[in-house]
Design a protein around this motif. Structure first.
Motif, mmCIF file in Angstrom:
data_model
loop_
_atom_site.group_PDB
_atom_site.id
_atom_site.type_symbol
_atom_site.label_atom_id
_atom_site.label_comp_id
_atom_site.label_asym_id
_atom_site.label_seq_id
_atom_site.Cartn_x
_atom_site.Cartn_y
_atom_site.Cartn_z
ATOM 1 N N LEU A 108 -3.584 5.554 -7.843
ATOM 2 C CA LEU A 108 -4.472 6.837 -7.306
ATOM 3 C C LEU A 108 -5.224 6.059 -6.063
ATOM 4 O O LEU A 108 -5.404 7.026 -5.325
ATOM 5 C CB LEU A 108 -5.495 7.085 -8.355
ATOM 6 C CG LEU A 108 -5.034 7.674 -9.622
ATOM 7 C CD1 LEU A 108 -5.885 7.997 -10.781
ATOM 8 C CD2 LEU A 108 -3.943 8.951 -9.377
ATOM 9 N N GLU A 109 -5.711 4.919 -6.152
ATOM 10 C CA GLU A 109 -6.582 4.587 -5.078
ATOM 11 C C GLU A 109 -5.512 4.379 -3.686
ATOM 12 O O GLU A 109 -6.152 4.786 -2.607
ATOM 13 C CB GLU A 109 -7.088 2.999 -5.337
ATOM 14 C CG GLU A 109 -8.257 2.850 -5.973
ATOM 15 C CD GLU A 109 -8.430 1.398 -6.410
ATOM 16 O OE1 GLU A 109 -7.844 0.506 -5.900
ATOM 17 O OE2 GLU A 109 -9.252 1.464 -7.574
ATOM 18 N N ASN A 116 0.869 -1.231 0.037
ATOM 19 C CA ASN A 116 0.027 -0.177 0.075
ATOM 20 C C ASN A 116 0.814 1.103 0.109
ATOM 21 O O ASN A 116 0.569 2.335 0.649
ATOM 22 C CB ASN A 116 -1.059 -0.064 1.271
ATOM 23 C CG ASN A 116 -2.132 -1.118 1.296
ATOM 24 O OD1 ASN A 116 -2.145 -1.699 0.023
ATOM 25 N ND2 ASN A 116 -2.120 -1.858 2.356
ATOM 26 N N GLY A 117 1.924 1.213 -0.658
ATOM 27 C CA GLY A 117 2.986 2.314 -0.700
ATOM 28 C C GLY A 117 2.454 3.341 -1.810
ATOM 29 O O GLY A 117 1.663 3.158 -2.532
ATOM 30 N N ARG A 118 2.884 4.646 -1.548
ATOM 31 C CA ARG A 118 2.620 5.738 -2.680
ATOM 32 C C ARG A 118 3.692 5.803 -3.732
ATOM 33 O O ARG A 118 4.903 5.616 -3.570
ATOM 34 C CB ARG A 118 2.747 7.156 -1.867
ATOM 35 C CG ARG A 118 1.896 6.611 -0.541
ATOM 36 C CD ARG A 118 0.874 7.852 -0.485
ATOM 37 N NE ARG A 118 1.399 8.978 0.253
ATOM 38 C CZ ARG A 118 0.714 10.076 0.429
ATOM 39 N NH1 ARG A 118 -0.626 10.094 0.173
ATOM 40 N NH2 ARG A 118 1.119 11.092 1.278
ATOM 41 N N THR A 119 3.561 5.778 -4.904
ATOM 42 C CA THR A 119 4.305 5.772 -6.174
ATOM 43 C C THR A 119 3.849 6.781 -6.971
ATOM 44 O O THR A 119 2.668 6.964 -7.342
ATOM 45 C CB THR A 119 4.222 4.351 -6.563
ATOM 46 O OG1 THR A 119 4.862 4.485 -7.898
ATOM 47 C CG2 THR A 119 3.110 3.711 -6.767
ATOM 48 N N ILE A 120 4.602 7.168 -7.949
ATOM 49 C CA ILE A 120 4.516 8.226 -9.016
ATOM 50 C C ILE A 120 4.679 7.458 -10.206
ATOM 51 O O ILE A 120 5.746 7.177 -10.607
ATOM 52 C CB ILE A 120 5.297 9.572 -8.700
ATOM 53 C CG1 ILE A 120 5.143 10.475 -7.352
ATOM 54 C CG2 ILE A 120 5.275 10.414 -9.859
ATOM 55 C CD1 ILE A 120 6.034 11.353 -7.155
ATOM 56 N N ALA A 121 3.794 7.668 -11.034
ATOM 57 C CA ALA A 121 3.835 7.288 -12.714
ATOM 58 C C ALA A 121 4.112 8.506 -13.467
ATOM 59 O O ALA A 121 3.275 9.503 -13.338
ATOM 60 C CB ALA A 121 2.809 6.200 -12.908
ATOM 61 N N VAL A 122 5.207 8.738 -14.234
ATOM 62 C CA VAL A 122 5.504 9.796 -15.111
ATOM 63 C C VAL A 122 4.990 9.319 -16.458
ATOM 64 O O VAL A 122 5.452 8.388 -17.013
ATOM 65 C CB VAL A 122 6.799 10.212 -15.065
ATOM 66 C CG1 VAL A 122 6.979 11.466 -16.246
ATOM 67 C CG2 VAL A 122 7.256 10.771 -13.808
ATOM 68 N N LEU A 123 4.009 9.702 -17.167
ATOM 69 C CA LEU A 123 3.449 9.420 -18.194
ATOM 70 C C LEU A 123 4.050 10.217 -19.637
ATOM 71 O O LEU A 123 4.251 11.167 -19.392
ATOM 72 C CB LEU A 123 1.965 9.298 -18.542
ATOM 73 C CG LEU A 123 1.307 8.516 -17.448
ATOM 74 C CD1 LEU A 123 -0.291 8.574 -17.756
ATOM 75 C CD2 LEU A 123 1.755 7.289 -17.090
#
Lengths: 507, 306
Positions: B138-139, B111-118
């Motif tokens: 996002l969830e 349940n970690g937070r992660t950034i996706a760069v598109l």
């Protein structure tokens, strides 16, 4: 003067009795054949006329009418020459022996009066036996084919003269002795011991052969997929007489038998090329010929490069895989052929073939690989019980291993499993574990508590589908049968899980 | 290629009305990632974001690698993502197939937070098959970032360009798998140009998939001898959160697991030959280990899962 002789027409591998009727009457000399004959039969006029003359008889210079009855059934084949010739001679005054009307005459005439070999003698004879006709005169060239049929009185004629003499006197032809074929001989099937390594794949094929589970092999080019598949017939039980008869009927009707091969005594191995058309695969065409699925009946259908088959061909396989028979509908009616076979499919892991290979680099993109593997989705995969991946031989070769398990060793467990199944399904309509319905799975694949817990956990952790759940149970049943056990052990379930399908090859 | 040209080729598929949730952040805004702003000309004028924009200024590390990844590369990406998330570090990656997906999945697994760069507009999920990961990011309070306006569909050139944002947002960049001409090497190069630390996962000499990583190490990238090395580089001491519990395993299973651990990857045929056990027993043990989550099978081989 009117006379009548019996013959037969073939529809697929089923036979129907045909009466050849002739009337020779005074009038302008003509020779006509009626009763829906095809071109080959219409041409028989010339052969019959010439053969009669060249055999020393005279062809009646009268009005000759031949009718093939029932007149509404389409007839094809050159084997009506002999009955037509006999019938004409009978009509023109030759006295026939008593009881000759009980005979079915089959044969094609050469211009010099010899009787030529024809295709489809076996299904004709066995079909007529079912109709109650027991006596036959067949071409000398089909002698060995006739010798396979039990409980029939078969005589072989080499020339029209021989046949006429026999028809007049009831003697003069030698009766064909029944001679049981040797079904045990599988010497020319290559041995599994030749394949070093690949024990995992061999084990999968052994399980597959034990209960006719369809299997999909994935592996790089040269990993041994074809080599393994070709050895499959060797570990399957010998053909039963009834099975052999059924297969031989198909081959006979397709004209694939010869003097050197009168009967199919080994389980067929068919490997259609991936460019095969749906018609060639399933059967059909103008004269409704058997397709590869029927030619593989009781044996193995090896579908190499299954992903390269046309979509139509793959889709066409669904019904034969499901129903174990195909119905080919043609303008002249429809024929049904059996096609109970073991499908062994093989494919590369990706379009270039080298995904996961240790020696060569795969040149495909992730999207290409995904698309390639998606080609096998849905209905076709639903009929595949087991999947196995072959590692490239180089991978295992660099590490030492023992020499491979042989065909004879592998066959022993298959035979045990077959016996277990024969006993279990003795009062049932099915023969193999792979044919079990959902209800039968519930009845025959009971798990103990540990096994049940394992499968539930696998279902959740490995994200199995309901279908693959059922298939794992069937395969586990077979694995226990190979060991001669009625109870399915936890280890059997675990091993079956290892051969599950629908694994994402590339995630 | 000029920007106007890209726009005319990429085009917009919707405008204005469906942009709910998309936040525009200008370069001079306080919400803008200060790390990215430091890179100067690599920092885009505007970032279009969906999700929690506070992540832009959290401590983050980029985890990137090949799309067509080996099981090992995917294992590494997943576990690095998981370990980073476990220590409160935001994993930055590109939502591509293979290693990128695994890095996101690893972070999401705890349940970690992660950034996706598109490389497309932030509301355009590409590749489409990764929709589940996109939604899950996002969830879990993650963030989707793009320099492209909403609705922009991706062009091949965009992906190489977005790599500078991945490295720019992160303190360090880890390459988990790269062939000789991999896009991940572009990210590593940009990271180095931006003055950021680059680390790479080492590979066998014989591995075609990993030559790029080994070359990076040769050129001076940090070597990931263990995942703890990344944490050390970030100045974090590792807390032992996951000692593997082997108590539920049978002797047979333990033996097989040790064999897989020794080699990293083995085929079932090899396992049978080495242990002298029947292939049926090896099959069963492998399935049990897989169900219990210790190993994964792929392309006929066994790999360590934990």
């Amino acid at each position: 003067m009117y006379s009548k002789v019996s013959s037969v027409v073939l529809r697929g591998i089923d036979a129907e009795e045909i009466s050849v009727e002739t009337d020779v009457a005074f009038g302008f000399p003509t020779f006509s054949i009626v009763g829906l004959p095809d071109t080959a039969i219409r041409e028989s006029k010339e052969r019959v006329r010439t053969a009669i003359v060249n055999s020393g008889f005279s062809f009646p210079a009268m009005r000759v009418t031949v009718n093939l009855s029932p007149a509404g059934v389409r007839k094809e084949g050159t084997h009506f020459d002999l009955p037509i010739a006999l019938c004409i001679l009978k009509s023109s005054g030759i006295s026939a022996a008593a009881g000759i009307e009980e005979f079915v005459f089959i044969g094609e005439l050469a211009l010099d009066g010899r009787i030529n070999r024809i295709n489809g003698v076996l299904p004709m004879i066995s079909g007529m036996l079912e109709c109650g006709m027991k006596k036959f005169v067949i071409p000398e060239g089909n002698r060995s084919e006739g010798a396979m049929v039990e409980n029939a009185e078969i005589y072989c004629a080499a020339t029209l003269n021989d046949a006429v003499r026999f028809a007049m006197s009831g003697v003069g032809l030698e009766r064909v002795e029944f001679c049981a074929a040797d079904f045990e001989d599988t010497d020319d099937v290559p041995d599994f011991a030749d394949v070093s390594g690949q024990e995992q794949a061999k084990r999968a094929l052994q399980i597959a052969a034990s209960a006719m589970h369809n299997v999909l092999m994935t592996g790089s080019p040269g990993s041994g997929k074809s080599m393994l598949a070709k050895r499959m017939p060797g570990i399957m039980p010998p053909l039963l007489y009834e099975e052999a008869l059924e297969v031989t009927k198909i081959y006979s009707a397709s004209g694939l038998l010869g003097e050197g091969r009168p009967m199919i005594t080994k389980r067929p191995f068919r490997s259609p090329d991936h460019t095969v058309t749906p018609t060639a695969l399933i059967g059909g065409g103008l004269r409704a010929r058997a397709g590869e699925v029927s030619l593989a009946h009781t044996g193995v259908l090896f579908l190499d490069e299954i992903a390269e088959f046309s979509k139509q061909s793959r889709e066409a396989l669904r019904i034969p895989l499901e129903n174990e028979k195909v119905t080919i509908s043609r303008i002249s009616g429809s024929i049904t052929l059996p096609c109970s076979f073991l499908a062994v499919a093989a494919m590369n892991p990706c379009p270039c073939g080298y995904l996961g290979d240790t020696d060569r680099e795969c040149t495909c993109t992730a999207a290409e690989i995904h698309k390639y593997n998606r080609r096998l989705s849905g209905p076709f995969l639903d009929r595949i019980d087991m999947c196995v991946t072959l590692t490239s031989p180089g991978y295992d070769e660099i590490r030492e291993h023992k020499s491979g398990i042989s065909t004879a060793e592998m066959k022993a467990a298959v035979m045990t499993a077959r016996e277990m199944q024969t006993h279990r399904y003795r009062n049932s309509s099915i023969k193999y574990n792979s044919q079990m319905s959902t209800e039968q799975i519930k009845e025959y694949c009971r798990l103990d508590e540990a096994g049940d817990r394992l499968l539930r956990r696998a279902y959740k952790e490995l994200k199995l589908s309901v279908r693959s759940y059922d298939r794992i149970l069937k395969v586990a049943r077979t694995i226990a049968d190979m060991d001669g056990r009625n109870e399915i052990a936890t280890g059997d379930v675990a091993e079956a899980v290892q051969y599950r399908c629908g694994r994402d090859i590339f995630g | 290629m000029s920007n106007s040209e890209i726009d005319s080729r990429g085009g917009k598929i919707n405008s204005g009305s469906m942009l709910s949730g998309v936040v525009e952040i200008k370069k001079n805004s306080s919400s803008y990632s200060s790390l990215l702003r430091e890179t100067g000309r690599d920092a885009p004028e505007t970032l279009y974001c969906i999700g929690d924009i506070s992540l832009l200024n959290r401590r983050s590390a980029a985890v990137v690698g090949a799309r067509k990844a080996s099981q090992y590369g995917r294992w590494a990406a997943f576990n690095i993502g998981r370990k980073l998330a476990g220590h409160g570090i935001v994993t930055v990656s590109g939502l591509a197939y293979g290693c990128d997906s695994e890095a996101h999945k690893g972070a999401l697994s705890v349940n970690g937070r992660t950034i996706a760069v598109l490389g497309s507009g932030p509301d355009v999920c590409y590749p489409k098959r990764n929709r589940a990961i996109y939604d899950s990011i996002l969830e879990n309070g993650g963030l989707i970032v793009s320099e492209h306006e909403p609705g922009i569909i991706p062009l091949p050139a965009y992906f190489a360009q977005r790599n500078r944002i991945i490295s720019g947002l992160s303190i360090l960049t880890v390459v988990t798998e790269a062939g000789i001409a991999s896009g991940s090497l572009i990210t590593a190069e940009r990271a180095a140009d931006q003055g950021r630390t680059v680390m790479a996962v080492p590979y066998n000499m014989s591995s075609i998939n990993g030559i790029g990583c080994n070359k990076l190490i040769q050129d001076g990238a940090g070597i990931v001898a263990g995942i703890a090395d990344i944490l050390e580089e970030l100045g974090i001491t590792q807390h032992d959160d996951d000692e593997i519990d082997l108590s539920g395993l049978s002797p047979e299973e333990k033996r097989l697991l040790n064999l897989v651990r020794a080699d990293g990857e083995i085929s079932l045929n090899y396992a049978a030959a080495r242990t002298g056990r029947k292939i049926s027993e090896i099959n069963a043990a492998a399935a049990l280990l897989e169900i219990k989550g210790f190993i994964v099978t792929s392309l006929g081989k066994l790999y360590i899962a934990k």
